[in-house]
Design a protein around this motif. Structure first.
Motif, PDB file in Angstrom:
ATOM      1  N   PHE A   1       0.590  -5.290   9.332  1.00  0.00           N
ATOM      2  CA  PHE A   1       1.394  -4.305   8.621  1.00  0.00           C
ATOM      3  C   PHE A   1       2.798  -4.174   9.194  1.00  0.00           C
ATOM      4  CE2 PHE A   1      -1.361  -2.022   5.648  1.00  0.00           C
ATOM      5  CZ  PHE A   1      -2.604  -2.505   6.019  1.00  0.00           C
ATOM      6  N   GLY A   2       3.711  -3.863   8.299  1.00  0.00           N
ATOM      7  CA  GLY A   2       5.046  -3.475   8.708  1.00  0.00           C
ATOM      8  C   GLY A   2       5.070  -2.002   9.075  1.00  0.00           C
ATOM      9  N   PRO A   3       6.232  -1.486   9.492  1.00  0.00           N
ATOM     10  CA  PRO A   3       6.345  -0.091   9.918  1.00  0.00           C
ATOM     11  C   PRO A   3       6.391   0.893   8.753  1.00  0.00           C
ATOM     12  CG  PRO A   3       8.454  -1.176  10.090  1.00  0.00           C
ATOM     13  CD  PRO A   3       7.466  -2.239   9.717  1.00  0.00           C
ATOM     14  N   GLY A   4       6.606   0.376   7.552  1.00  0.00           N
ATOM     15  CA  GLY A   4       6.636   1.245   6.381  1.00  0.00           C
ATOM     16  C   GLY A   4       8.021   1.744   6.021  1.00  0.00           C
ATOM     17  N   THR A   5       8.159   2.144   4.771  1.00  0.00           N
ATOM     18  CA  THR A   5       9.363   2.830   4.288  1.00  0.00           C
ATOM     19  C   THR A   5       8.939   4.221   3.864  1.00  0.00           C
ATOM     20  OG1 THR A   5      10.509   0.851   3.478  1.00  0.00           O
ATOM     21  CG2 THR A   5      11.110   2.948   2.465  1.00  0.00           C
ATOM     22  N   ARG A   6       9.583   5.214   4.459  1.00  0.00           N
ATOM     23  CA  ARG A   6       9.281   6.602   4.116  1.00  0.00           C
ATOM     24  C   ARG A   6      10.184   7.029   2.972  1.00  0.00           C
ATOM     25  NH1 ARG A   6       8.258   4.818   8.431  1.00  0.00           N
ATOM     26  NH2 ARG A   6       6.431   5.414   9.662  1.00  0.00           N
ATOM     27  N   LEU A   7       9.579   7.275   1.833  1.00  0.00           N
ATOM     28  CA  LEU A   7      10.331   7.642   0.638  1.00  0.00           C
ATOM     29  C   LEU A   7      10.167   9.123   0.364  1.00  0.00           C
ATOM     30  CD1 LEU A   7      11.942   6.878  -1.930  1.00  0.00           C
ATOM     31  CD2 LEU A   7       9.729   6.511  -3.057  1.00  0.00           C
ATOM     32  N   LEU A   8      11.288   9.791   0.203  1.00  0.00           N
ATOM     33  CA  LEU A   8      11.272  11.204  -0.163  1.00  0.00           C
ATOM     34  C   LEU A   8      12.061  11.371  -1.457  1.00  0.00           C
ATOM     35  CD1 LEU A   8      10.610  14.169   0.425  1.00  0.00           C
ATOM     36  CD2 LEU A   8      12.720  14.298   1.773  1.00  0.00           C
ATOM     37  N   VAL A   9      11.390  11.886  -2.454  1.00  0.00           N
ATOM     38  CA  VAL A   9      12.033  12.122  -3.748  1.00  0.00           C
ATOM     39  C   VAL A   9      12.274  13.618  -3.900  1.00  0.00           C
ATOM     40  CG1 VAL A   9      11.880  11.825  -6.244  1.00  0.00           C
ATOM     41  CG2 VAL A   9      10.828  10.142  -4.721  1.00  0.00           C
ATOM     42  N   LEU A  10      13.536  13.973  -4.009  1.00  0.00           N
ATOM     43  CA  LEU A  10      13.891  15.402  -4.099  1.00  0.00           C
ATOM     44  C   LEU A  10      13.922  15.894  -5.538  1.00  0.00           C
ATOM     45  CD1 LEU A  10      16.754  15.423  -1.452  1.00  0.00           C
ATOM     46  CD2 LEU A  10      14.369  16.087  -1.140  1.00  0.00           C
TER      47      LEU A  10
ATOM     48  N   TYR B   1       0.851  -1.179   0.000  1.00  0.00           N
ATOM     49  CA  TYR B   1       0.000   0.000   0.000  1.00  0.00           C
ATOM     50  C   TYR B   1       0.896   1.241   0.000  1.00  0.00           C
ATOM     51  CZ  TYR B   1      -3.823  -3.015   1.658  1.00  0.00           C
ATOM     52  OH  TYR B   1      -4.767  -4.012   1.791  1.00  0.00           O
ATOM     53  N   ARG B   2       0.309   2.347  -0.378  1.00  0.00           N
ATOM     54  CA  ARG B   2       1.010   3.618  -0.318  1.00  0.00           C
ATOM     55  C   ARG B   2       0.153   4.594   0.484  1.00  0.00           C
ATOM     56  NH1 ARG B   2       2.581   6.733  -5.845  1.00  0.00           N
ATOM     57  NH2 ARG B   2       0.310   6.813  -6.130  1.00  0.00           N
ATOM     58  N   GLN B   3       0.800   5.356   1.361  1.00  0.00           N
ATOM     59  CA  GLN B   3       0.077   6.348   2.175  1.00  0.00           C
ATOM     60  C   GLN B   3       0.752   7.689   1.997  1.00  0.00           C
ATOM     61  OE1 GLN B   3      -0.006   5.631   6.470  1.00  0.00           O
ATOM     62  NE2 GLN B   3      -2.102   6.406   6.562  1.00  0.00           N
TER      63      GLN B   3
ATOM     64  N   ALA C   1       6.054   9.262  -0.338  1.00  0.00           N
ATOM     65  CA  ALA C   1       4.965   8.701   0.474  1.00  0.00           C
ATOM     66  C   ALA C   1       5.565   7.674   1.420  1.00  0.00           C
ATOM     67  CB  ALA C   1       3.917   8.034  -0.417  1.00  0.00           C
ATOM     68  N   VAL C   2       4.695   7.119   2.251  1.00  0.00           N
ATOM     69  CA  VAL C   2       5.087   5.968   3.064  1.00  0.00           C
ATOM     70  C   VAL C   2       4.555   4.724   2.350  1.00  0.00           C
ATOM     71  CG1 VAL C   2       4.858   4.800   5.270  1.00  0.00           C
ATOM     72  CG2 VAL C   2       5.005   7.302   5.194  1.00  0.00           C
ATOM     73  N   TYR C   3       5.444   3.779   2.115  1.00  0.00           N
ATOM     74  CA  TYR C   3       5.068   2.536   1.457  1.00  0.00           C
ATOM     75  C   TYR C   3       4.967   1.457   2.515  1.00  0.00           C
ATOM     76  CZ  TYR C   3       5.638   4.946  -2.907  1.00  0.00           C
ATOM     77  OH  TYR C   3       5.469   5.840  -3.939  1.00  0.00           O
ATOM     78  N   LEU C   4       3.773   0.909   2.630  1.00  0.00           N
ATOM     79  CA  LEU C   4       3.480  -0.067   3.669  1.00  0.00           C
ATOM     80  C   LEU C   4       3.265  -1.446   3.058  1.00  0.00           C
ATOM     81  CD1 LEU C   4       1.013   2.230   5.557  1.00  0.00           C
ATOM     82  CD2 LEU C   4       2.986   1.185   6.663  1.00  0.00           C
ATOM     83  N   CYS C   5       3.800  -2.424   3.726  1.00  0.00           N
ATOM     84  CA  CYS C   5       3.627  -3.816   3.328  1.00  0.00           C
ATOM     85  C   CYS C   5       2.803  -4.504   4.406  1.00  0.00           C
ATOM     86  CB  CYS C   5       5.006  -4.468   3.203  1.00  0.00           C
ATOM     87  SG  CYS C   5       4.982  -6.237   2.901  1.00  0.00           S
ATOM     88  N   ALA C   6       1.965  -5.436   4.007  1.00  0.00           N
ATOM     89  CA  ALA C   6       1.176  -6.211   4.957  1.00  0.00           C
ATOM     90  C   ALA C   6       1.143  -7.659   4.505  1.00  0.00           C
ATOM     91  CB  ALA C   6      -0.246  -5.660   5.052  1.00  0.00           C
ATOM     92  N   SER C   7       0.939  -8.554   5.456  1.00  0.00           N
ATOM     93  CA  SER C   7       0.773  -9.964   5.099  1.00  0.00           C
ATOM     94  C   SER C   7      -0.410 -10.523   5.871  1.00  0.00           C
ATOM     95  CB  SER C   7       2.045 -10.765   5.373  1.00  0.00           C
ATOM     96  OG  SER C   7       2.324 -10.859   6.758  1.00  0.00           O
ATOM     97  N   SER C   8      -0.946 -11.619   5.365  1.00  0.00           N
ATOM     98  CA  SER C   8      -2.066 -12.249   6.052  1.00  0.00           C
ATOM     99  C   SER C   8      -1.947 -13.758   5.964  1.00  0.00           C
ATOM    100  CB  SER C   8      -3.406 -11.770   5.486  1.00  0.00           C
ATOM    101  OG  SER C   8      -3.567 -12.174   4.147  1.00  0.00           O
TER     102      SER C   8
END
Lengths: 113, 115
Positions: free
Chosen positions: B106-115, B35-37, B88-95
């Motif tokens: 959900f995982g804690p996410g990866t915060r991506l910043l594109v300059l 997911y993306r947030q 954005a913050v990219y979130l991964c989840a599993s079930s």
């Protein structure tokens, strides 16, 4: 596609009171609806799932109701505590019974000691 | 037990560069989601892997986005030629199939910043 609406305004509530959040959706009725909690800088954490044929679900101080006629779910936190302060997300299956989830933008709750 | 882990936790990149984001799901979970947030937005579904089935890529916003899942476990989300709107913050989840796959962790996410 499913559209999900949650109140964008933060809910400020006194400790000990009941916080009530609303989730409204459009289009089809989902097979189930879920509520997640999200703290700043963290991923969402699952709280409760309620199915289309269920009216109410409880877990400790949490209660969820589901009205498929109104296309609405209510989420209650009773005897709220400062530790309950977080953003609460409503989520539904994107397609009936499919496990891909569509999320609302979330509703922030602030419990004031 | 270990939850879903993601790496890196933060990533700053320059516009036009490629990035790879990694997700380690909970052991035994057969389904994996990305997911993306974005700031002030809800979680946006990107892609879904279920067992050995072909992934559901219906949420990927452009062909610059791709993902793979190796050995039914670790997944990598790749964004090519990054744009500022990819921040954005990219979130991964599993079930788990035990919960009919409905509850997502959900995982804690990866915060991506594109300059």
């Amino acid at each position: 596609s499913q559209k999900i609406e949650q109140n964008s305004e933060a809910l400020n509530i006194q400790e000990g009171k009941t916080a009530t959040l609303t989730c409204n959706y459009t289009n089809y009725s989902p097979a189930y609806l879920q509520w997640y909690r999200q703290d700043p800088g963290r991923g969402p954490v699952f709280l409760l799932l309620i199915r289309e044929n269920e009216k109410e679900k409880r877990k400790e101080r949490l209660k969820v109701t589901f009205d498929t006629t109104l296309k609405q779910s209510l989420f209650h936190i009773t005897a709220s505590q400062p530790a309950d302060s977080a953003t609460y997300l409503c989520a539904l299956d994107m397609d009936y019974g499919n496990n891909r989830l569509a999320f609302g933008k979330g509703n922030q709750v602030v419990v004031i000691p | 037990g270990a939850g879903v882990s993601q790496s890196p936790s933060n990533k700053v990149t320059e516009k036009g560069k490629d990035v790879e984001l990694r997700c380690d799901p909970i052991s035994g979970h057969t389904a994996l989601y990305w997911y993306r947030q974005s700031l002030g937005q809800g979680l946006e579904f990107l892609i879904y892997f279920q067992g050995n089935s072909a992934p559901d890529k219906s949420g990927l916003p452009s062909d610059r986005f791709s993902a793979e899942r190796t050995g039914g476990s670790v997944s990598t989300l790749t964004i090519q030629r990054t744009q500022q709107e990819d921040s954005a913050v990219y979130l991964c989840a599993s079930s788990s199939p035990d919960s009919r796959g409905e509850t997502q962790y959900f995982g804690p996410g990866t915060r991506l910043l594109v300059l």
